[in-house]
Scaffold this active site. Structure first.
Site, PDB file in Angstrom:
ATOM      1  N   ASN A  45       0.851  -1.182   0.000  1.00  0.00           N
ATOM      2  CA  ASN A  45       0.000   0.000   0.000  1.00  0.00           C
ATOM      3  C   ASN A  45       0.891   1.238   0.000  1.00  0.00           C
ATOM      4  OD1 ASN A  45       0.598  -0.811   2.762  1.00  0.00           O
ATOM      5  ND2 ASN A  45      -0.938   0.646   3.491  1.00  0.00           N
ATOM      6  N   GLU A  47       0.298   5.196   0.605  1.00  0.00           N
ATOM      7  CA  GLU A  47      -0.639   6.240   1.008  1.00  0.00           C
ATOM      8  C   GLU A  47      -0.218   7.588   0.450  1.00  0.00           C
ATOM      9  OE1 GLU A  47      -2.087   4.194   5.174  1.00  0.00           O
ATOM     10  OE2 GLU A  47      -0.866   5.995   5.291  1.00  0.00           O
ATOM     11  N   CYS A  56      -3.867   0.494  -2.812  1.00  0.00           N
ATOM     12  CA  CYS A  56      -3.726  -0.684  -1.950  1.00  0.00           C
ATOM     13  C   CYS A  56      -2.680  -1.650  -2.510  1.00  0.00           C
ATOM     14  CB  CYS A  56      -5.065  -1.405  -1.829  1.00  0.00           C
ATOM     15  SG  CYS A  56      -6.376  -0.396  -1.115  1.00  0.00           S
ATOM     16  N   GLU A  58      -2.890  -4.840  -3.030  1.00  0.00           N
ATOM     17  CA  GLU A  58      -3.441  -5.787  -3.997  1.00  0.00           C
ATOM     18  C   GLU A  58      -3.451  -5.190  -5.393  1.00  0.00           C
ATOM     19  OE1 GLU A  58      -4.600  -4.746  -1.052  1.00  0.00           O
ATOM     20  OE2 GLU A  58      -6.142  -6.098  -0.293  1.00  0.00           O
ATOM     21  N   CYS A  89     -10.253  -4.506   0.563  1.00  0.00           N
ATOM     22  CA  CYS A  89     -11.353  -3.550   0.485  1.00  0.00           C
ATOM     23  C   CYS A  89     -12.217  -3.868  -0.745  1.00  0.00           C
ATOM     24  CB  CYS A  89     -10.809  -2.121   0.419  1.00  0.00           C
ATOM     25  SG  CYS A  89     -10.023  -1.681  -1.148  1.00  0.00           S
ATOM     26  N   CYS A  92     -10.561  -3.250  -4.179  1.00  0.00           N
ATOM     27  CA  CYS A  92      -9.599  -4.291  -4.562  1.00  0.00           C
ATOM     28  C   CYS A  92     -10.299  -5.573  -4.973  1.00  0.00           C
ATOM     29  CB  CYS A  92      -8.621  -4.561  -3.422  1.00  0.00           C
ATOM     30  SG  CYS A  92      -7.406  -3.240  -3.253  1.00  0.00           S
TER      31      CYS A  92
END
Length: 134
Positions: A45, A47, A56, A58, A89, A92
């Site tokens: 991830n 940010e 993310c 994934e 999430c 994803c």
């Protein structure tokens, strides 16, 4: 999936997690994505102070795979800082669903593991049929 490959994916996801850039949430996530060719792509991830621009782990792994010509995924392991396995999430789940139904292996910082088929995590995900993609 054979246990040896499952363990390799989890190990790579846990290692990748340490490279995550999570200065705002302090919640690091790593992913290891197995493709049909046997290649494994990792992701973390990343940010951003503009939170909507955060990506993310994934999706990072999936974008790396697709950018290298890989479009058939066989499994993904996702490792997080959570004490219990953290599920991907919704964004994803939908993003990965574009590339098929495959095992999703979740591993926590404590080594707890859960495994699902992606279709269990997004039971009515949207995907065009191959002949409609063009």
């Amino acid at each position: 999936m054979e246990e040896k490959m499952k363990n390799k994916l989890m190990s790579l996801a846990l290692s990748a997690k340490e490279k995550a850039y999570a200065p705002f949430s302090n919640f690091k996530v790593g992913a290891a994505l197995l493709t049909e060719s046997g290649e494994i792509y990792t992701g973390v991830n990343v940010e951003n102070s503009s939170y909507g621009l955060t990506i993310c782990a994934e999706r990072t792994a999936a974008v790396k795979a697709v950018s290298e010509g890989q479009k058939i995924f066989k499994a993904i392991a996702i490792a997080s800082d959570s004490e219990t396995p953290a599920s991907p999430c919704g964004a994803c789940r939908q993003f990965l669903w574009e590339f098929g139904d495959f095992p999703v292996i979740l591993v926590s910082s404590k080594g707890n593991v859960k495994e699902y088929m992606l279709s269990e995590l997004i039971p009515e995900g949207f995907r065009l049929k191959a002949e409609q993609k063009g």
